[in-house]
Design an enzyme around this catalytic site. Structure first.
Site, PDB file in Angstrom:
ATOM      1  N   ASP A 154      28.262  51.622  34.235  1.00  0.00           N
ATOM      2  CA  ASP A 154      27.283  51.065  33.307  1.00  0.00           C
ATOM      3  C   ASP A 154      25.940  50.918  34.010  1.00  0.00           C
ATOM      4  O   ASP A 154      25.879  50.715  35.221  1.00  0.00           O
ATOM      5  CB  ASP A 154      27.738  49.677  32.828  1.00  0.00           C
ATOM      6  CG  ASP A 154      28.877  49.750  31.834  1.00  0.00           C
ATOM      7  OD1 ASP A 154      29.142  50.857  31.320  1.00  0.00           O
ATOM      8  OD2 ASP A 154      29.492  48.706  31.573  1.00  0.00           O
ATOM      9  N   GLU A 195      33.791  53.789  35.674  1.00  0.00           N
ATOM     10  CA  GLU A 195      33.945  52.328  35.687  1.00  0.00           C
ATOM     11  C   GLU A 195      34.932  51.847  34.639  1.00  0.00           C
ATOM     12  O   GLU A 195      35.781  51.014  34.925  1.00  0.00           O
ATOM     13  CB  GLU A 195      32.580  51.650  35.449  1.00  0.00           C
ATOM     14  CG  GLU A 195      32.687  50.128  35.375  1.00  0.00           C
ATOM     15  CD  GLU A 195      31.350  49.424  35.158  1.00  0.00           C
ATOM     16  OE1 GLU A 195      30.302  50.060  35.330  1.00  0.00           O
ATOM     17  OE2 GLU A 195      31.365  48.229  34.811  1.00  0.00           O
ATOM     18  N   TYR A 202      56.807  32.996  47.162  1.00  0.00           N
ATOM     19  CA  TYR A 202      57.989  32.361  46.586  1.00  0.00           C
ATOM     20  C   TYR A 202      59.182  32.319  47.533  1.00  0.00           C
ATOM     21  O   TYR A 202      60.168  31.643  47.260  1.00  0.00           O
ATOM     22  CB  TYR A 202      58.383  33.036  45.272  1.00  0.00           C
ATOM     23  CG  TYR A 202      57.800  32.331  44.083  1.00  0.00           C
ATOM     24  CD1 TYR A 202      58.182  31.011  43.786  1.00  0.00           C
ATOM     25  CD2 TYR A 202      56.874  32.939  43.265  1.00  0.00           C
ATOM     26  CE1 TYR A 202      57.639  30.343  42.705  1.00  0.00           C
ATOM     27  CE2 TYR A 202      56.323  32.275  42.174  1.00  0.00           C
ATOM     28  CZ  TYR A 202      56.725  30.969  41.909  1.00  0.00           C
ATOM     29  OH  TYR A 202      56.194  30.312  40.842  1.00  0.00           O
TER      30      TYR A 202
END
Lengths: 441, 441
Positions: free
Chosen positions: A322, A270, A184
């Site tokens: 997982d 996780e 910006y």
């Protein structure tokens, strides 16, 4: 830690066997019960963890910090003898003087009539390779010229000069900004953020400095609790006193100092649901550890933080993810880096993370009920097969076997699947048993 | 706060006028410079903030806590005289006894030969209305029977009974779990998580308790820094000593206690990039405030936390969001709640938040360069027009005007667009000037 909390922890552990079990899976539940009885006293588990920790502290420093960062000479990062590019953390003075030298060399080139040009390392994917010796993805050394006096590169050369000047200004003020802030400051020139982001990565490679050394930081997602004390911008944080919410991992790693810990290992988680369970049960009081999570895909700030902990504390890192191809992929990002940040892999990666669980073989071993396992989708299977081809998986025989088991059974499971044996099964049975059996690969 | 940091803050403020300006927007930059000279000494700005804070502390308590929660009699939440449903925070003992009474009444119904059935409030969207008096979305009281002896509802009645029993077990153990944990305790029965989630919301309405009273928590995203001290699960947290990273907002609001503050206002920030700037510049040392962000769409934990702060500390809340329809939408979620949680709006909403910035009128007022503004997409315009029709926007004339300005100019801008005047323009000029001019609506 107050005595009240210690006792609460002990009660929970002792009283666990009377906990309510779901009726739906009674055979599995009674098996879970039998596993609980296998648990040895904590003192015995702690002894094996102490052995693990002491082995980790004696092992050679992480490959990345020895072979990687040190291959670069402090004076001229671009003339390192190795044939790949590694950027290193540098302090503000060093980065500023590197920018000054770079700009001076450009000025000299202009005065000598050779024109205005930058030498920029190529970050193309063909240039990104996995190095088995280093056990991570690195960027091969191959530079291209970016002359201003060429229609094809005039714009990029201008943007490069502008980014260098902005970074210089940020360093001079001693502040940190985001990539979005940087964009910006000159939207007209940059056009869109992907352009200023890409040039920022170029500048990082050109200077041989990490992006965080340039004081351009990523947003933070990670949280940490447990046996860790560190200073965030001078404020001393005791992570055993951060409640259940934990301490947000700071976006600017260079403001982190004074890392101290009496933990025996780092537990990398996780998902935030599992993190919350561990934090609420104050798992780190029963087994001294540091617990951290990036809440899914690891962000740069969490990766930098984990690496700092590993390098400074020399603790073993155990991962709880997982049981699906993405859990393994997350592990690979922590360990070997992501491809588009390959030039910075030395500072972002934490080698030698042990895969504690949930592993495909755990599903049968812990008799996770069929209905809590999920069938793998075609896409899951495709990703799983791709992972089998990855060098970093191939290096670890145990991992290959687990992944093959996953692909054969076509089943996956989340950490939360362990809740089917009771909400606190994770902290009271599964993890203690894993630690007791030293069941990590 | 150490003297070193106080001084650093003062230096940054004083030295700000010598900061580097981007060359691209020199006219705008010189205007920005002129705004800086308009700033009065901090003491004068602080005086007006003190007046604001003292007015807020004298105003009547938030509408929700008086009209909403208290309309329910503690003994029988389902027989409240009002014609809409409001759930309230309840302690573990109260929730447990409500479950016991509910189950006993079902048992009595079975023994009396009237069968096994639950009376469940309807949460259909036709039942969700905005109440101007309360300034939030509520759920009308309309119940339907869920009998077990009916093929259409047998499954749902079973799931309801199971969720009630699981919540009871969680409360008995004194722990907190996530919706995902709950689902995994009986995957066979629940089928997929959307079903157990929906029944959990039913149970919350049936018991007249918030979901957090049921100890089922959402994952946390929010962070907080500034002039705030609170206890998270008994650990005392001083938010002026949380570095740049801040303290993660705890997922379980009922473990938060001992809230203390010498702040004059609460600054609610949409994005984490702006949060980081404010935290690094220790903005709260110059203007005593509490700074928090949910990093985008507000999550339940952050909304609960903000409400607790507002109710207990009675501080004005000023919001800093992007100048686009989503910034306003985020504000509306904090203030009036989201439609699918309408039954819990009393506990999740914080009325009377002031829109500090970035407002559509600021773009011209602060001469944000054209290239830092973005054209609104068709979808943006559609959302903006929908917002104009929302009751909560219509209530505030100033907001309607701003939204009309946005739709007329078809321009939007992010908070980060202010970086075009220098990275610290936000903390050194824009916000101080806003506070000085009491420029909020």
């Amino acid at each position: 830690m107050s005595e009240r909390k210690r006792r609460a922890g002990a009660d929970a552990a002792a009283g666990g066997s009377t906990s309510k079990k779901p009726r739906g899976a009674s055979a599995a539940a009674s098996y879970a019960q039998s596993l609980r009885s296998k648990l040895r006293p904590d003192a015995s588990i702690l002894a094996s963890l102490r052995a693990l920790a002491s082995a980790a502290s004696k092992s050679k420093p992480a490959a990345a910090s020895s072979a990687g960062a040190k291959a670069l000479s402090e004076d001229d990062p671009t003339s390192a003898s190795s044939n790949y590019i590694v950027v290193a953390d540098q302090d503000t003075t060093s980065v500023t003087s590197r920018i000054n030298r770079l700009v001076l060399s450009v000025a000299r080139s202009i005065l000598a009539g050779r024109g205005f040009s930058f030498a920029v390392p190529s970050r193309a994917s063909s240039n990104q390779v996995y190095l088995p010796d280093l056990d991570r993805i690195v960027l091969l050394r191959r530079e291209s010229a970016r002359p201003f006096a060429n229609v094809a590169t005039a714009r990029k050369a201008t943007v490069t000069a502008r980014v260098l000047s902005l970074v210089h200004a940020v360093l001079r003020r001693g502040i940190h900004v985001t990539k979005r802030d940087l964009f910006y400051t000159d939207v007209k020139l940059f056009g869109d953020q992907s352009q200023s982001d890409a040039i920022l990565d170029d500048v990082s490679c050109m200077l041989g400095c990490t992006r965080s050394s340039l004081h351009v930081v990523a947003s933070e997602k990670g949280v940490v609790v447990g046996r860790l004390i560190f200073a965030d911008d001078g404020d001393v944080i005791d992570c055993t006193r951060m409640g259940v919410g934990g301490k947000a991992i700071p976006p600017n790693i260079d403001r982190v100092s004074g890392i101290e810990s009496d933990a025996l290992f780092i537990l990398l988680v996780e998902k935030d649901a599992a993190f919350m369970r561990l934090a609420e049960d104050r798992f780190y009081n029963r087994f001294p550890c540091i617990i951290l999570t990036a809440k899914g895909q690891p962000d740069v700030a969490t990766r930098l933080f984990l690496r700092r902990l590993k390098v400074e504390l020399k603790l073993p890192v155990l991962a709880l993810v997982d049981s699906d191809p993405y859990g393994l992929k997350i592990l690979s990002v922590y360990m070997c880096g992501s491809k588009n940040m390959s030039y910075d892999s030395a500072n972002l990666t934490t080698p030698d993370i042990k895969w504690l669980g949930v592993r495909p073989s755990d599903l049968d071993k812990y008799r996770v009920p069929e209905q809590c396992r999920l069938p793998m989708t075609d896409h899951d299977i495709k990703v799983g097969k791709e992972m089998l081809e990855e060098d970093f998986v191939k290096q670890n025989e145990g991992w290959v076997k687990e992944l093959e088991t996953m692909l054969r059974t076509k089943q996956k499971a989340e950490i939360q699947a362990l809740s089917s044996f009771g909400f606190q099964y994770l902290t009271e049975v599964y993890l203690p048993l894993k630690l007791q059996q030293e069941d990590w690969i």
